[in-house]
Write a protein that holds these residues in place. Sequence first.
Motif, PDB file in Angstrom:
ATOM      1  N   LEU A 146      23.191  28.200  39.067  1.00  0.00           N
ATOM      2  CA  LEU A 146      23.078  29.574  39.546  1.00  0.00           C
ATOM      3  C   LEU A 146      23.257  30.523  38.371  1.00  0.00           C
ATOM      4  O   LEU A 146      24.281  30.498  37.689  1.00  0.00           O
ATOM      5  CB  LEU A 146      24.144  29.871  40.610  1.00  0.00           C
ATOM      6  CG  LEU A 146      24.248  31.332  41.069  1.00  0.00           C
ATOM      7  CD1 LEU A 146      22.966  31.774  41.748  1.00  0.00           C
ATOM      8  CD2 LEU A 146      25.454  31.520  41.992  1.00  0.00           C
ATOM      9  N   GLY A 147      22.269  31.371  38.143  1.00  0.00           N
ATOM     10  CA  GLY A 147      22.373  32.399  37.115  1.00  0.00           C
ATOM     11  C   GLY A 147      22.779  33.723  37.738  1.00  0.00           C
ATOM     12  O   GLY A 147      22.065  34.249  38.592  1.00  0.00           O
ATOM     13  N   VAL A 148      23.926  34.255  37.337  1.00  0.00           N
ATOM     14  CA  VAL A 148      24.447  35.515  37.877  1.00  0.00           C
ATOM     15  C   VAL A 148      24.232  36.607  36.836  1.00  0.00           C
ATOM     16  O   VAL A 148      24.776  36.527  35.730  1.00  0.00           O
ATOM     17  CB  VAL A 148      25.938  35.397  38.235  1.00  0.00           C
ATOM     18  CG1 VAL A 148      26.467  36.727  38.762  1.00  0.00           C
ATOM     19  CG2 VAL A 148      26.142  34.294  39.260  1.00  0.00           C
ATOM     20  N   ILE A 149      23.441  37.589  37.179  1.00  0.00           N
ATOM     21  CA  ILE A 149      23.212  38.730  36.295  1.00  0.00           C
ATOM     22  C   ILE A 149      24.148  39.852  36.744  1.00  0.00           C
ATOM     23  O   ILE A 149      23.924  40.488  37.767  1.00  0.00           O
ATOM     24  CB  ILE A 149      21.741  39.189  36.339  1.00  0.00           C
ATOM     25  CG1 ILE A 149      20.820  38.060  35.870  1.00  0.00           C
ATOM     26  CG2 ILE A 149      21.535  40.431  35.469  1.00  0.00           C
ATOM     27  CD1 ILE A 149      19.332  38.401  35.944  1.00  0.00           C
ATOM     28  N   GLY A 150      25.231  40.032  35.994  1.00  0.00           N
ATOM     29  CA  GLY A 150      26.250  41.013  36.359  1.00  0.00           C
ATOM     30  C   GLY A 150      27.471  40.337  36.932  1.00  0.00           C
ATOM     31  O   GLY A 150      27.458  39.904  38.079  1.00  0.00           O
ATOM     32  N   ALA A 151      28.537  40.248  36.131  1.00  0.00           N
ATOM     33  CA  ALA A 151      29.744  39.528  36.557  1.00  0.00           C
ATOM     34  C   ALA A 151      30.892  40.487  36.816  1.00  0.00           C
ATOM     35  O   ALA A 151      32.040  40.219  36.465  1.00  0.00           O
ATOM     36  CB  ALA A 151      30.138  38.497  35.503  1.00  0.00           C
ATOM     37  N   GLY A 152      30.590  41.621  37.436  1.00  0.00           N
ATOM     38  CA  GLY A 152      31.629  42.581  37.772  1.00  0.00           C
ATOM     39  C   GLY A 152      32.313  42.233  39.073  1.00  0.00           C
ATOM     40  O   GLY A 152      32.496  41.063  39.410  1.00  0.00           O
ATOM     41  N   ASN A 153      32.667  43.250  39.856  1.00  0.00           N
ATOM     42  CA  ASN A 153      33.456  43.043  41.063  1.00  0.00           C
ATOM     43  C   ASN A 153      32.747  42.128  42.066  1.00  0.00           C
ATOM     44  O   ASN A 153      33.286  41.106  42.504  1.00  0.00           O
ATOM     45  CB  ASN A 153      33.755  44.407  41.697  1.00  0.00           C
ATOM     46  CG  ASN A 153      34.739  44.310  42.836  1.00  0.00           C
ATOM     47  OD1 ASN A 153      35.711  43.579  42.768  1.00  0.00           O
ATOM     48  ND2 ASN A 153      34.474  45.040  43.900  1.00  0.00           N
ATOM     49  N   ILE A 154      31.509  42.469  42.439  1.00  0.00           N
ATOM     50  CA  ILE A 154      30.776  41.667  43.425  1.00  0.00           C
ATOM     51  C   ILE A 154      30.300  40.359  42.799  1.00  0.00           C
ATOM     52  O   ILE A 154      30.409  39.290  43.408  1.00  0.00           O
ATOM     53  CB  ILE A 154      29.590  42.468  43.990  1.00  0.00           C
ATOM     54  CG1 ILE A 154      30.114  43.679  44.774  1.00  0.00           C
ATOM     55  CG2 ILE A 154      28.723  41.591  44.891  1.00  0.00           C
ATOM     56  CD1 ILE A 154      29.046  44.639  45.234  1.00  0.00           C
ATOM     57  N   GLY A 155      29.792  40.421  41.578  1.00  0.00           N
ATOM     58  CA  GLY A 155      29.314  39.216  40.909  1.00  0.00           C
ATOM     59  C   GLY A 155      30.391  38.165  40.777  1.00  0.00           C
ATOM     60  O   GLY A 155      30.127  36.964  40.940  1.00  0.00           O
ATOM     61  N   SER A 156      31.628  38.584  40.503  1.00  0.00           N
ATOM     62  CA  SER A 156      32.715  37.617  40.347  1.00  0.00           C
ATOM     63  C   SER A 156      33.052  36.940  41.671  1.00  0.00           C
ATOM     64  O   SER A 156      33.440  35.767  41.696  1.00  0.00           O
ATOM     65  CB  SER A 156      33.957  38.300  39.763  1.00  0.00           C
ATOM     66  OG  SER A 156      34.449  39.296  40.642  1.00  0.00           O
ATOM     67  N   ILE A 157      32.892  37.664  42.791  1.00  0.00           N
ATOM     68  CA  ILE A 157      33.117  37.058  44.106  1.00  0.00           C
ATOM     69  C   ILE A 157      32.035  36.022  44.395  1.00  0.00           C
ATOM     70  O   ILE A 157      32.312  34.929  44.905  1.00  0.00           O
ATOM     71  CB  ILE A 157      33.153  38.137  45.210  1.00  0.00           C
ATOM     72  CG1 ILE A 157      34.318  39.100  44.974  1.00  0.00           C
ATOM     73  CG2 ILE A 157      33.271  37.496  46.592  1.00  0.00           C
ATOM     74  CD1 ILE A 157      34.319  40.306  45.899  1.00  0.00           C
ATOM     75  N   VAL A 158      30.796  36.339  44.062  1.00  0.00           N
ATOM     76  CA  VAL A 158      29.696  35.385  44.232  1.00  0.00           C
ATOM     77  C   VAL A 158      29.951  34.133  43.396  1.00  0.00           C
ATOM     78  O   VAL A 158      29.735  32.999  43.849  1.00  0.00           O
ATOM     79  CB  VAL A 158      28.351  36.030  43.847  1.00  0.00           C
ATOM     80  CG1 VAL A 158      27.232  34.983  43.786  1.00  0.00           C
ATOM     81  CG2 VAL A 158      27.977  37.121  44.847  1.00  0.00           C
ATOM     82  N   ILE A 159      30.432  34.331  42.167  1.00  0.00           N
ATOM     83  CA  ILE A 159      30.743  33.192  41.293  1.00  0.00           C
ATOM     84  C   ILE A 159      31.788  32.288  41.938  1.00  0.00           C
ATOM     85  O   ILE A 159      31.655  31.060  41.954  1.00  0.00           O
ATOM     86  CB  ILE A 159      31.222  33.697  39.914  1.00  0.00           C
ATOM     87  CG1 ILE A 159      30.050  34.322  39.145  1.00  0.00           C
ATOM     88  CG2 ILE A 159      31.848  32.566  39.100  1.00  0.00           C
ATOM     89  CD1 ILE A 159      30.465  35.110  37.915  1.00  0.00           C
ATOM     90  N   ASP A 160      32.820  32.900  42.500  1.00  0.00           N
ATOM     91  CA  ASP A 160      33.877  32.124  43.151  1.00  0.00           C
ATOM     92  C   ASP A 160      33.318  31.321  44.325  1.00  0.00           C
ATOM     93  O   ASP A 160      33.633  30.133  44.495  1.00  0.00           O
ATOM     94  CB  ASP A 160      34.973  33.073  43.631  1.00  0.00           C
ATOM     95  CG  ASP A 160      36.094  32.356  44.352  1.00  0.00           C
ATOM     96  OD1 ASP A 160      36.798  31.569  43.706  1.00  0.00           O
ATOM     97  OD2 ASP A 160      36.258  32.584  45.569  1.00  0.00           O
ATOM     98  N   ARG A 161      32.484  31.960  45.143  1.00  0.00           N
ATOM     99  CA  ARG A 161      31.888  31.257  46.290  1.00  0.00           C
ATOM    100  C   ARG A 161      30.949  30.149  45.820  1.00  0.00           C
ATOM    101  O   ARG A 161      30.891  29.078  46.433  1.00  0.00           O
ATOM    102  CB  ARG A 161      31.126  32.242  47.180  1.00  0.00           C
ATOM    103  CG  ARG A 161      31.930  33.416  47.730  1.00  0.00           C
ATOM    104  CD  ARG A 161      33.149  32.993  48.535  1.00  0.00           C
ATOM    105  NE  ARG A 161      33.728  34.118  49.245  1.00  0.00           N
ATOM    106  CZ  ARG A 161      34.741  34.850  48.818  1.00  0.00           C
ATOM    107  NH1 ARG A 161      35.302  34.590  47.635  1.00  0.00           N
ATOM    108  NH2 ARG A 161      35.228  35.839  49.559  1.00  0.00           N
ATOM    109  N   ALA A 162      30.216  30.378  44.746  1.00  0.00           N
ATOM    110  CA  ALA A 162      29.279  29.377  44.242  1.00  0.00           C
ATOM    111  C   ALA A 162      30.006  28.135  43.739  1.00  0.00           C
ATOM    112  O   ALA A 162      29.520  27.012  43.893  1.00  0.00           O
ATOM    113  CB  ALA A 162      28.414  29.973  43.135  1.00  0.00           C
ATOM    114  N   HIS A 163      31.170  28.339  43.142  1.00  0.00           N
ATOM    115  CA  HIS A 163      31.973  27.190  42.719  1.00  0.00           C
ATOM    116  C   HIS A 163      32.345  26.335  43.929  1.00  0.00           C
ATOM    117  O   HIS A 163      32.359  25.103  43.859  1.00  0.00           O
ATOM    118  CB  HIS A 163      33.249  27.651  42.006  1.00  0.00           C
ATOM    119  CG  HIS A 163      33.010  28.132  40.603  1.00  0.00           C
ATOM    120  ND1 HIS A 163      32.174  27.482  39.726  1.00  0.00           N
ATOM    121  CD2 HIS A 163      33.510  29.210  39.927  1.00  0.00           C
ATOM    122  CE1 HIS A 163      32.175  28.131  38.568  1.00  0.00           C
ATOM    123  NE2 HIS A 163      32.965  29.184  38.655  1.00  0.00           N
TER     124      HIS A 163
END
Length: 531
Positions: A146-163
């Motif tokens: 998964l490539g996340v463009i933008g790792a701010g507030n919302i992006g970091s939550i998506v990253i956590d869920r993707a893990h």
Amino acid sequence: MAPKVLVSDKLSETAVQIFRDRGIDVTFDPSIGKDKEKLLSVIGEYDGLAIRSATKVSDKVLAAATNLKVIGRAGIGVDNVDIPAASKKGVIVMNTPFGNSITTAEHAIAMMFAVARQIPEANASTHAGKWEKSRFMGVELTAKTLGVIGAGNIGSIVIDRAHGLKMKVIAYDPFLSQERADKLGVEKVELDELLGRSDFITLHVPLTDKTRNILSKENIAKLKPGVRIVNCARGGLVDEGALAEAITAGRVAGAAFDVFAEEPATTSPLFGLENVVVTPHLGAATTEAQENVALQVAEQMSDYLLTGAVTNALNMPSVTAEEAKVMGPWVKLAGHLGAFVGQMTDEPIEAINILYNGHVTEMNTAALNAAAVAGVMKATNPDVNMVSAPVMAKERGVDIATTTQGKTGVFDAYIKLTVKTADRERSIAGTVFSDGKPRFIQIKGINIDAEIGEHMLYTTNRDEPGVIGALGNTLGQNGVNIANFTLGRNDRGSQAIALLYLDEQPPEEVLQKLHDTGLFQQVRPLQFEVA
């Protein structure tokens, strides 16, 4: 007399009750937000206006708002509020920047699942009485990149869920430090690498000049074959026409979009394509999110109207009324210093150091810090404010340090701001003159005296004859008028800088002509909020 608040959009009854419980005289009439003439006729009666997205607060409305002190937007987006006009009117504009984060992140994950398993099309087919089991062959998310463009507030939550979904996550964000990336458990990469490696790409950046069409036709051509694109952030981040062509050609396997370049979106090149999932900007549309932002905005507005406390304001610092009278010009200066280094710095910022010298050390430096950090962060996120900026900086692993010292040098007081990246440090200093106007007094250790305007141009060069002439002639011959011109250098024949205050932003072709002279090491246009 109790303050009066008009709630002109749909807000929860619980939020309206908060106003009543705090002693506010509240009028709850959601029909007014869609009736421009009615809003104009009644707005003069109210001290506060609580809105969502339906109410349009134009300069005309603000002109009629003779008693208005605060506008509260339940949500993050304030496109429906004329903030410069509100600032001139002395009206505070508040929002609730973090109330929708989880909901938007969850919608992005839901859209990823939907496009991976073709759920909407399979649903429609089955409702139609078909049983096309072999037609809908999906893919798993497990072990995909998964490539996340933008790792701010919302992006970091998506990253956590993707893990949690056992995906491998890589991220591109110019302001993402290695320390923050390590904490998030992501591999920090450049954009081109993300495009070439990702099986899924999700966007979580604001729409700015730097991010507009970040997935352009050129970048879409760099995508890994079979990739699926998710956009629940902002319309305009993706060239929808180019993406539609890539999907039709089979190079992109699918897309899921909640936002579009033009909204309401009744047409789009993506509409009607197989394995393209679209929703009508539902990112924040959950019961919990709508309730959260409504309660927050009611509390914030009540606090301000009853006690003067300011929270999540987009156009003023979180300071008391007494402090604001003295600090106003210094708050502007801190913001300008931050805006300068923010616009000048393209690589991830690791640290921001703010030095206060002289009598400015006696002021509310926490508020000045917030103004400076907001100036830095606005280069990549125009929605940031003085309250959310330090939070955003912390999320991205940016260290913020403050130093105070007694008066040194010729100025009674000054502020010096230094940003540190992995490769360099960049610094700028400024002061406020007796006329109340902020000035830049030093850049890169070179002393200057520069008035700050809305449109500016910064150049660096070797100190040699002919440079000033080339700069002035090129701008003049192309119709760009110079309001003020400031020069500085270290020693004869060494590094020299110029900072120009212009009447308008120079076109790109004029900047290119300056580059083509071969005289300049840097040519950087800058913009500042001076109102």
